[in-house]
Design a protein around this motif. Structure first.
Motif, mmCIF file in Angstrom:
data_model
loop_
_atom_site.group_PDB
_atom_site.id
_atom_site.type_symbol
_atom_site.label_atom_id
_atom_site.label_comp_id
_atom_site.label_asym_id
_atom_site.label_seq_id
_atom_site.Cartn_x
_atom_site.Cartn_y
_atom_site.Cartn_z
ATOM 1 N N ASN A 129 0.845 -1.184 0.000
ATOM 2 C CA ASN A 129 0.000 0.000 0.000
ATOM 3 C C ASN A 129 0.884 1.239 0.000
ATOM 4 O O ASN A 129 1.974 1.227 0.562
ATOM 5 C CB ASN A 129 -0.877 0.083 1.268
ATOM 6 N N ALA A 130 0.397 2.299 -0.617
ATOM 7 C CA ALA A 130 0.977 3.615 -0.381
ATOM 8 C C ALA A 130 0.271 4.200 0.838
ATOM 9 O O ALA A 130 -0.959 4.221 0.901
ATOM 10 C CB ALA A 130 0.781 4.517 -1.593
ATOM 11 N N ASP A 131 1.041 4.623 1.819
ATOM 12 C CA ASP A 131 0.472 5.195 3.041
ATOM 13 C C ASP A 131 0.245 6.691 2.859
ATOM 14 O O ASP A 131 1.196 7.450 2.609
ATOM 15 C CB ASP A 131 1.421 4.980 4.222
ATOM 16 N N LEU A 132 -1.010 7.112 2.999
ATOM 17 C CA LEU A 132 -1.370 8.530 2.961
ATOM 18 C C LEU A 132 -1.586 8.959 4.408
ATOM 19 O O LEU A 132 -2.604 8.618 5.016
ATOM 20 C CB LEU A 132 -2.633 8.746 2.126
ATOM 21 N N ILE A 133 -0.631 9.684 4.965
ATOM 22 C CA ILE A 133 -0.575 9.923 6.405
ATOM 23 C C ILE A 133 -0.911 11.372 6.729
ATOM 24 O O ILE A 133 -0.252 12.300 6.242
ATOM 25 C CB ILE A 133 0.825 9.590 6.958
ATOM 26 N N SER A 134 -1.928 11.565 7.562
ATOM 27 C CA SER A 134 -2.271 12.887 8.083
ATOM 28 C C SER A 134 -2.056 12.893 9.591
ATOM 29 O O SER A 134 -2.398 11.923 10.275
ATOM 30 C CB SER A 134 -3.735 13.235 7.776
ATOM 31 N N ARG A 135 -1.502 13.969 10.106
ATOM 32 C CA ARG A 135 -1.240 14.091 11.542
ATOM 33 C C ARG A 135 -2.256 15.043 12.161
ATOM 34 O O ARG A 135 -2.356 16.203 11.764
ATOM 35 C CB ARG A 135 0.199 14.560 11.777
ATOM 36 N N VAL A 136 -3.004 14.494 13.124
ATOM 37 C CA VAL A 136 -4.060 15.259 13.800
ATOM 38 C C VAL A 136 -3.881 15.118 15.310
ATOM 39 O O VAL A 136 -3.180 14.229 15.797
ATOM 40 C CB VAL A 136 -5.463 14.766 13.377
ATOM 41 N N THR A 137 -4.541 15.978 16.051
ATOM 42 C CA THR A 137 -4.341 15.983 17.497
ATOM 43 C C THR A 137 -4.949 14.771 18.183
ATOM 44 O O THR A 137 -4.426 14.292 19.193
ATOM 45 C CB THR A 137 -4.947 17.253 18.114
ATOM 46 N N ARG A 138 -6.042 14.238 17.632
ATOM 47 C CA ARG A 138 -6.800 13.183 18.304
ATOM 48 C C ARG A 138 -7.667 12.463 17.285
ATOM 49 O O ARG A 138 -7.789 12.916 16.129
ATOM 50 C CB ARG A 138 -7.690 13.801 19.390
ATOM 51 N N PRO A 139 -8.322 11.330 17.670
ATOM 52 C CA PRO A 139 -9.237 10.657 16.749
ATOM 53 C C PRO A 139 -10.375 11.573 16.300
ATOM 54 O O PRO A 139 -10.831 12.438 17.053
ATOM 55 C CB PRO A 139 -9.765 9.483 17.585
ATOM 56 N N VAL A 140 -10.816 11.376 15.069
ATOM 57 C CA VAL A 140 -11.889 12.186 14.485
ATOM 58 C C VAL A 140 -13.239 11.544 14.793
ATOM 59 O O VAL A 140 -13.433 10.343 14.548
ATOM 60 C CB VAL A 140 -11.701 12.315 12.964
ATOM 61 N N ALA A 141 -14.163 12.320 15.333
ATOM 62 C CA ALA A 141 -15.498 11.812 15.615
ATOM 63 C C ALA A 141 -16.308 11.726 14.323
ATOM 64 O O ALA A 141 -16.008 12.399 13.328
ATOM 65 C CB ALA A 141 -16.209 12.720 16.618
ATOM 66 N N ARG A 142 -17.328 10.883 14.334
ATOM 67 C CA ARG A 142 -18.201 10.750 13.159
ATOM 68 C C ARG A 142 -18.807 12.110 12.798
ATOM 69 O O ARG A 142 -19.335 12.821 13.637
ATOM 70 C CB ARG A 142 -19.318 9.757 13.467
ATOM 71 N N GLY A 143 -18.693 12.452 11.528
ATOM 72 C CA GLY A 143 -19.246 13.713 11.049
ATOM 73 C C GLY A 143 -18.375 14.925 11.310
ATOM 74 O O GLY A 143 -18.731 16.040 10.923
ATOM 75 N N GLU A 144 -17.217 14.726 11.940
ATOM 76 C CA GLU A 144 -16.351 15.842 12.321
ATOM 77 C C GLU A 144 -15.225 16.018 11.308
ATOM 78 O O GLU A 144 -14.763 15.056 10.690
ATOM 79 C CB GLU A 144 -15.756 15.572 13.701
ATOM 80 N N THR A 145 -14.762 17.239 11.146
ATOM 81 C CA THR A 145 -13.579 17.539 10.349
ATOM 82 C C THR A 145 -12.525 18.159 11.257
ATOM 83 O O THR A 145 -12.820 19.080 12.018
ATOM 84 C CB THR A 145 -13.911 18.524 9.214
ATOM 85 N N LEU A 146 -11.308 17.649 11.180
ATOM 86 C CA LEU A 146 -10.181 18.211 11.913
ATOM 87 C C LEU A 146 -9.129 18.694 10.915
ATOM 88 O O LEU A 146 -8.925 18.080 9.872
ATOM 89 C CB LEU A 146 -9.531 17.167 12.825
ATOM 90 N N MET A 147 -8.464 19.774 11.248
ATOM 91 C CA MET A 147 -7.353 20.235 10.427
ATOM 92 C C MET A 147 -6.107 19.433 10.784
ATOM 93 O O MET A 147 -5.784 19.264 11.963
ATOM 94 C CB MET A 147 -7.104 21.729 10.659
ATOM 95 N N ALA A 148 -5.418 18.932 9.770
ATOM 96 C CA ALA A 148 -4.184 18.186 9.988
ATOM 97 C C ALA A 148 -2.999 19.138 10.016
ATOM 98 O O ALA A 148 -2.984 20.153 9.306
ATOM 99 C CB ALA A 148 -3.995 17.153 8.889
#
Length: 306
Positions: A13-32
């Motif tokens: 696989n090619a790993d597409l890695i985003s770094r975020v502060t915490r797990p993303v809740a359903r329906g939520e958007t976090l800035m990486a």
């Protein structure tokens, strides 16, 4: 050229890695805070880890004829891995893993296997001569089960050892488990494979799984190290090594690959797990699956530390 010591029935696989502060809740958007693309796939990672431990490694794999597939071929050639039995599927996409890495170094992963989903017994049969001459065959559950089953059958007939990393966890037939010399689940995978609740002790789950056929169950416990269960033997535990954690991507794959390399060079299982435990600890100190994988000399140095 000398025959491969370790053959990996591999996912790529090619790993597409985003770094975020915490797990993303359903329906939520976090800035990486960062994004990167790097080599991945449990099978490919384990193969690279084994090669860096000094093993001669070969792959049986199926990848797309695309930029991500070419990334894989470039990596394997750079690591000295035999790609004779890597099939590049025209018109198909390579596998992709979307990875979220959190501030504490933990992660969540979703895998789309792409061309890898077409890997089966046919490609494995094409590599029969290579499988029959190796010392160890390894696979993970990112690979279609018919491919792993065929490879392990050939390995058992030829007297080679087998290592299965059952990740991601899925139901495994007893026919396959009976061909496994060393099964390397983490705690979550262990209980899922044994069909037991999350609060069941590790020892109970391991013994339940051991009764289904594998010769040994080696449970990885993250920062707590690992524990080995073999029929008729008392459990053997190794404590984890305290390391500064950057991220844990590829730590389990590093463990499996280092274990395979040590077994292939003739180490006893108890000694091989020490090498694997130290290699996995070193792997979390750098970002990404590949960059953190240590060499044999680095693991040997780590084993000299108290």
């Amino acid at each position: 050229m000398a025959p491969a010591e370790v053959v990996c029935v591999a996912s790529w696989n090619a790993d597409l890695i985003s770094r975020v502060t915490r797990p993303v809740a359903r329906g939520e958007t976090l800035m990486a805070s960062a994004f990167s693309i790097s080599p991945g796939g449990k099978g490919s990672n384990a193969a690279v880890a084994a090669a860096r431990q000094g093993a001669r490694v070969a792959l049986i794999a199926r990848i797309g004829d695309d930029d991500f597939g070419r990334m894989g071929m470039q990596l394997w050639h750079a690591e000295g891995i035999d790609t004779t039995h890597v099939e590049q599927a025209a018109g198909e996409h390579s596998g992709v893993a979307q990875i979220l890495v959190y501030d504490d170094g933990d992660n969540s992963i979703a895998v789309a296997p792409g061309a890898g989903s077409g890997l089966g017994a046919r490609q494995v049969q094409g590599a029969r001569d290579q499988l029959a001459r190796c010392k160890l065959v390894m696979a993970s559950c990112e690979v279609p089960l018919p491919a792993t089953l065929e490879a392990f059958r050939i390995a058992r007939e030829a007297g080679a050892r087998t290592v299965l990393n059952p990740a991601p966890a899925r139901p495994l037939p007893d026919e396959l488990l009976a061909l496994v010399d060393v099964l390397t689940p983490n705690e979550t995978e262990l209980r899922a494979l044994a069909g037991l609740d999350a609060d069941v002790p590790v020892a109970d789950a391991a013994l339940a799984l051991l009764a289904r056929g594998p010769r040994a169950v080696l449970v990885t416990l993250g920062a707590a190290g690992c524990r080995l269960f073999e029929g008729g033997q008392p459990p053997l535990g190794l404590a984890g090594r305290t390391m500064p954690v950057t991220d844990t991507i590829g730590a389990g794959d590093t463990f499996t690959g280092a274990l395979a390399a040590a077994l292939a060079r003739g180490e006893a299982l108890q000694t091989a797990m020490r090498w694997a435990n130290a290699a996995a600890a070193l792997s979390v100190t750098r970002r990404g699956a590949i960059d953190g994988m240590p060499t044999r000399a680095q693991v040997a140095e780590q084993l000299q530390q108290p």
